[in-house]
Design a protein around this motif. Structure first.
Motif, mmCIF file in Angstrom:
data_model
loop_
_atom_site.group_PDB
_atom_site.id
_atom_site.type_symbol
_atom_site.label_atom_id
_atom_site.label_comp_id
_atom_site.label_asym_id
_atom_site.label_seq_id
_atom_site.Cartn_x
_atom_site.Cartn_y
_atom_site.Cartn_z
ATOM 1 N N THR A 44 8.402 65.060 4.431
ATOM 2 C CA THR A 44 9.263 65.571 3.787
ATOM 3 C C THR A 44 10.054 66.660 4.392
ATOM 4 O O THR A 44 11.240 66.801 4.338
ATOM 5 C CB THR A 44 8.530 65.962 2.368
ATOM 6 N N ALA A 45 9.317 67.658 5.066
ATOM 7 C CA ALA A 45 9.834 68.693 5.522
ATOM 8 C C ALA A 45 10.887 68.274 6.821
ATOM 9 O O ALA A 45 11.778 68.926 7.099
ATOM 10 C CB ALA A 45 8.681 69.630 5.969
ATOM 11 N N LEU A 46 10.245 67.462 7.454
ATOM 12 C CA LEU A 46 11.135 66.899 8.778
ATOM 13 C C LEU A 46 12.426 66.444 8.253
ATOM 14 O O LEU A 46 13.777 66.589 8.851
ATOM 15 C CB LEU A 46 10.488 65.945 9.543
ATOM 16 N N GLN A 47 12.357 65.436 7.201
ATOM 17 C CA GLN A 47 13.779 65.096 6.713
ATOM 18 C C GLN A 47 14.532 65.849 6.099
ATOM 19 O O GLN A 47 15.871 65.792 6.361
ATOM 20 C CB GLN A 47 13.292 63.834 5.601
ATOM 21 N N PHE A 48 13.983 66.875 5.330
ATOM 22 C CA PHE A 48 14.844 67.997 5.030
ATOM 23 C C PHE A 48 15.497 68.845 5.840
ATOM 24 O O PHE A 48 16.686 68.936 5.917
ATOM 25 C CB PHE A 48 13.921 68.956 4.201
ATOM 26 N N THR A 49 14.887 68.915 7.075
ATOM 27 C CA THR A 49 15.430 69.769 8.352
ATOM 28 C C THR A 49 16.330 69.010 8.866
ATOM 29 O O THR A 49 17.545 69.377 9.204
ATOM 30 C CB THR A 49 14.148 70.039 9.288
ATOM 31 N N LEU A 50 16.305 67.768 9.131
ATOM 32 C CA LEU A 50 17.161 66.868 9.921
ATOM 33 C C LEU A 50 18.595 66.616 8.981
ATOM 34 O O LEU A 50 19.522 66.756 9.434
ATOM 35 C CB LEU A 50 16.459 65.435 10.302
ATOM 36 N N SER A 51 18.126 66.363 7.847
ATOM 37 C CA SER A 51 19.395 66.185 6.964
ATOM 38 C C SER A 51 20.325 67.285 6.678
ATOM 39 O O SER A 51 21.487 67.481 6.865
ATOM 40 C CB SER A 51 19.055 65.715 5.227
ATOM 41 N N ASN A 52 19.699 68.668 6.560
ATOM 42 C CA ASN A 52 20.452 69.683 6.619
ATOM 43 C C ASN A 52 21.161 69.925 8.122
ATOM 44 O O ASN A 52 22.524 70.607 7.610
ATOM 45 C CB ASN A 52 19.430 70.970 6.271
ATOM 46 N N ILE A 53 21.016 69.747 8.960
ATOM 47 C CA ILE A 53 21.541 70.093 10.384
ATOM 48 C C ILE A 53 22.680 68.930 10.242
ATOM 49 O O ILE A 53 23.539 69.265 10.736
ATOM 50 C CB ILE A 53 20.301 69.573 11.487
ATOM 51 N N VAL A 54 22.455 67.750 9.656
ATOM 52 C CA VAL A 54 23.536 66.937 9.659
ATOM 53 C C VAL A 54 24.519 67.334 8.667
ATOM 54 O O VAL A 54 25.791 67.274 9.188
ATOM 55 C CB VAL A 54 23.068 65.322 9.305
ATOM 56 N N LEU A 92 25.292 70.349 7.793
ATOM 57 C CA LEU A 92 25.911 71.421 8.439
ATOM 58 C C LEU A 92 26.931 71.071 9.583
ATOM 59 O O LEU A 92 28.153 71.563 9.655
ATOM 60 C CB LEU A 92 24.923 72.558 8.814
ATOM 61 N N SER A 93 26.569 70.194 10.339
ATOM 62 C CA SER A 93 27.325 69.650 11.510
ATOM 63 C C SER A 93 28.703 68.867 10.919
ATOM 64 O O SER A 93 29.744 69.137 11.418
ATOM 65 C CB SER A 93 26.560 68.437 12.372
ATOM 66 N N LEU A 94 28.549 68.025 9.988
ATOM 67 C CA LEU A 94 29.597 67.313 9.228
ATOM 68 C C LEU A 94 30.436 68.202 8.657
ATOM 69 O O LEU A 94 31.846 68.239 8.808
ATOM 70 C CB LEU A 94 29.260 66.429 8.636
ATOM 71 N N LEU A 95 30.146 69.302 8.127
ATOM 72 C CA LEU A 95 31.035 70.298 7.379
ATOM 73 C C LEU A 95 31.863 71.182 8.310
ATOM 74 O O LEU A 95 32.943 71.375 8.169
ATOM 75 C CB LEU A 95 30.144 71.243 6.433
ATOM 76 N N TYR A 96 31.221 71.597 9.630
ATOM 77 C CA TYR A 96 31.993 72.203 10.374
ATOM 78 C C TYR A 96 32.843 71.264 11.045
ATOM 79 O O TYR A 96 34.072 72.095 11.282
ATOM 80 C CB TYR A 96 30.858 72.505 11.729
ATOM 81 N N LEU A 97 32.700 70.061 11.154
ATOM 82 C CA LEU A 97 33.632 69.383 12.056
ATOM 83 C C LEU A 97 34.993 69.026 10.852
ATOM 84 O O LEU A 97 36.156 69.356 10.916
ATOM 85 C CB LEU A 97 33.137 67.702 12.017
#
Length: 375
Positions: free
Chosen positions: A168-178, A180-185
Motif C-alpha cells: 500500500t505504501a509503495l503504490q501510494f508513493t508511485l501514484s503520487n509521483i505519477v 505530480l509529473s502529469l500535473l507539471y506537464l
C-alpha cells in the motif's frame, strides 16, 4: 567586439492570466465549503466515537483558518495567491499529519488507507490551478517529500510491518509521483499555450495589442454599445512622414521611434482605453464611455505628447482622425469614418486632429491634386 545577440521580443512580455478572475470567484466559495467540510468531519467523528488524533487537533483550527481567509479575501482580492499559499499550507499540514498517523497506527490493521489520506494527491491539483507554475511545483515537491518522510517514519514506528502495508505504501508513493509529473506537464503546456496566445495577440515590435486582438475588442465594445446604448470612440493615429524617417535614419531608428511613440501614447490614455498598433506607423485607440467632445481633448493630448520632444533624435508629429459610435454602426463603418478623418488631417497639412463631424465641412474639388499621403 562580439555582435550583440538579438533578443526575442516576446521574452519580456508578461502573459496575462485569464484564470485570475475565475480563481477569485472559485476561492470565495471553496474556502467556506472547506470550512463546512472540516467542521462536518469533526462533528461526525465525534458522534461515531472515531475521532483520530489529526482530526482532534487540526479540523477545528482548519475551519477557523478558512473562515478568516474568506473574510480577508473579500477585502483584499488582489492577494489571492497569498491566501491560497496559507490555505494549501494548512491542508498540507493536516494531510502530512494524517499520513503519519495512518502509517504508524492504522495501516497494519487493514488493507487500504483512510479517506483523509485519499485526498493527499488532490493538493497537487489545487496547487497547480491556484498558484503560479513555479510556486505550485516548489510547494508540491516539498509537500510530497515531507509526506513520504512522515509516512516512512510512521511505518517504521508501527507495531507491525506486513507485506500488505508495504505494498500500500509503495503504490501510494508511485501514484503520487505519477500525479505530480502529469500535473507539471499539464502546467507547462498551459503556460506554453498562454505564451502562444499572447504572441498571437501582441505586436512584437511595440508590445502593444495587435490588429487581430483589437478587432475582437472593437466587436465586443460594439455589442456593448448596441445593448446599453453607451458611447465610445475610435481614434486612428498615423505618424507623419514616417517613410522619411526610415529613409534618412535607417529602419533601426524607425523601429525605436515606433516603440517610443507607442509608449508616449499609452502614458496619456486612461486605464479603460485600449491602444493597438494597427499597421505600419498607424495606431488605433479605443476609448469606451467617451463622446466626440471628450475624444477631441484626448486626441489633442496625444498630439502634444508625440510632438513635445524628439524621439531618438527625430522630431515626429501625428495626424489623428476621430469617429464616434452611431446607432446602427458596424465596426467597418466606424473605422472607415476614422480613416477618412485621419486622411483629411493629412490633406490639411498633418500634425492635427480631424473629427468625423468636420468631414462635411472639408470640401476638396474633384480637379484638385491631393498632396502626397504617404506618411
Amino acid at each position: 567586439m562580439p555582435p550583440r545577440r538579438k533578443l526575442d521580443p516576446y521574452a519580456t512580455i508578461e502573459v496575462a492570466d485569464p484564470l485570475e478572475g475565475m480563481r477569485i470567484r472559485l476561492t470565495l466559495w471553496l474556502l467556506p465549503l472547506g470550512a463546512v467540510a472540516a467542521l462536518t468531519a469533526w462533528g461526525l467523528s465525534v458522534v461515531s466515537g472515531k475521532l483520530s488524533l489529526p482530526d482532534q487537533f487540526l479540523l477545528l483550527p482548519m475551519t477557523l483558518v478558512f473562515l478568516l481567509l474568506e473574510a480577508y479575501l473579500l477585502r483584499n482580492p488582489q492577494n489571492i495567491r497569498w491566501v491560497w499559499q496559507i490555505a494549501l499550507g494548512t491542508i498540507a499540514v493536516y494531510e502530512i499529519f494524517s499520513l503519519y498517523y495512518e502509517a504508524a497506527y492504522k495501516l497494519y490493521q487493514r488493507d487500504g488507507i483512510t479517506p483523509a489520506v485519499l485526498w493527499f494527491p488532490m493538493v497537487y491539483l489545487m496547487a497547480f490551478n491556484l498558484l503560479s507554475r513555479r510556486q505550485a511545483l516548489r510547494f508540491s515537491l516539498t509537500y510530497l517529500v515531507l509526506g513520504l518522510m512522515a509516512g516512512t517514519i510512521g511505518l517504521l514506528s508501527s507495531p507491525s510491518l506486513n507485506v500488505s502495508s508495504v505494498n500500500t505504501a509503495l503504490q501510494f508513493t508511485l501514484s503520487n509521483i505519477v500525479y505530480l509529473s502529469l500535473l507539471y506537464l499539464f502546467a507547462y503546456l498551459r503556460r506554453h499555450y498562454a505564451q502562444m496566445h499572447q504572441m498571437a495577440h501582441t505586436d512584437a515590435l511595440t508590445s502593444l495589442t495587435n490588429r487581430r486582438a483589437m478587432q475582437i475588442k472593437l466587436d465586443n465594445e460594439l455589442d456593448r454599445a448596441r445593448r446599453y446604448n453607451r458611447p465610445f470612440v475610435v481614434l486612428l493615429a498615423d505618424l507623419d512622414h514616417f517613410k522619411r524617417v526610415n529613409d534618412t535614419y535607417g529602419h533601426s531608428v524607425g523601429d525605436q521611434v515606433l516603440r517610443e511613440a507607442a509608449g508616449r501614447l499609452q502614458q496619456h490614455l486612461r486605464e479603460s482605453d485600449s491602444l493597438a498598433r494597427w499597421g505600419g506607423e498607424e495606431f488605433l485607440i479605443l476609448a469606451p464611455e467617451t463622446d466626440l467632445h471628450q475624444a477631441h481633448h484626448l486626441a489633442q493630448r496625444l498630439l502634444e505628447a508625440i510632438r513635445e520632444t524628439p524621439m531618438s533624435g527625430v522630431q515626429v508629429t501625428l495626424s489623428l482622425g476621430v469617429a464616434c459610435y452611431r446607432q446602427g454602426d458596424t465596426v467597418a463603418a466606424l473605422l472607415s469614418r476614422a480613416d477618412e478623418a485621419m486622411y483629411r488631417a493629412k490633406a490639411a497639412g498633418r500634425n492635427q486632429v480631424v473629427l468625423e463631424e468636420q468631414l462635411e465641412d472639408v470640401i476638396i474639388p474633384a480637379h484638385t491634386t491631393m498632396p502626397d499621403m504617404q506618411g
